[in-house]
Design an enzyme around this catalytic site. Sequence first.
Site, PDB file in Angstrom:
ATOM      1  N   ARG A 254      20.613  -0.162  27.932  1.00 23.43           N
ATOM      2  CA  ARG A 254      21.992   0.029  28.353  1.00 23.43           C
ATOM      3  C   ARG A 254      22.252   1.526  28.444  1.00 23.43           C
ATOM      4  NH1 ARG A 254      26.383  -1.412  23.649  1.00 23.43           N
ATOM      5  NH2 ARG A 254      27.846   0.156  24.303  1.00 23.43           N
TER       6      ARG A 254
ATOM      7  N   HIS B  56      23.487   1.737  12.365  1.00 25.56           N
ATOM      8  CA  HIS B  56      24.804   2.106  12.866  1.00 25.56           C
ATOM      9  C   HIS B  56      25.040   1.418  14.201  1.00 25.56           C
ATOM     10  CE1 HIS B  56      25.373   5.370   9.939  1.00 25.56           C
ATOM     11  NE2 HIS B  56      24.070   5.518  10.047  1.00 25.56           N
TER      12      HIS B  56
ATOM     13  N   ASN C 187       0.837  -1.193   0.000  1.00 27.23           N
ATOM     14  CA  ASN C 187       0.000   0.000   0.000  1.00 27.23           C
ATOM     15  C   ASN C 187       0.875   1.247   0.000  1.00 27.23           C
ATOM     16  OD1 ASN C 187      -2.342   1.646   0.209  1.00 27.23           O
ATOM     17  ND2 ASN C 187      -3.364   0.010   1.340  1.00 27.23           N
TER      18      ASN C 187
ATOM     19  N   ALA D 236      -0.576  -3.131  13.475  1.00 22.74           N
ATOM     20  CA  ALA D 236      -0.273  -1.733  13.177  1.00 22.74           C
ATOM     21  C   ALA D 236       0.611  -1.149  14.270  1.00 22.74           C
ATOM     22  CB  ALA D 236      -1.561  -0.937  13.050  1.00 22.74           C
TER      23      ALA D 236
END
Length: 179
Positions: free
Chosen positions: A177, A110, A80, A154
């Site tokens: 952490r 990252h 969609n 959702a």
Amino acid sequence: MSDLLMRIHSPEFQAMSERVLEVTALTSRLNVLPFEDEAAKAELFEAILGRPLPPRVTIYPPFFTDHGRNLDLAERVFINQNCTFLDYAGIRLAERVMVAPRATFITVGHPVDTEDRRVWLTGGPITVEENVWIGAGATILPGVTIGRDSVIAAGAVVADDVPPQSLVTGTKAAVRRSW
């Protein structure tokens, strides 16, 4: 575990960056086409994916991807509008997968550690098995496999593999952490 580890500013990263710019230009053109211009949409999807869309695949623009060539769509996939596929590490949607509006698939990221964050990209492929339904606004993170016949509710954030025939709901935001 990361399947992808790429040094930023390496030749591989430079090639990826160039592809991102190319695909961004293509998706920008795709996303302003008249909805009924099927021929122009098919031509742009072929340029973005590096091959024609499989039979009976439906994608409603706006559509966003950063690489395109690592997005593998099987027959009868439905995507969609306003979905994003950051597919550099690979995304596979098997037959009869349905993706609701604003779903996001992210295969790269990252490292958490500050010193490594600006030096490396990490990530892993996403695999969505047959007959899965991804709900509106769901986010699928790197390295995840979603088992056959499952439903992702959702707004769910999927950071771990999902067994077949499972319903996944909610977010996973929590302090894990500190440093």
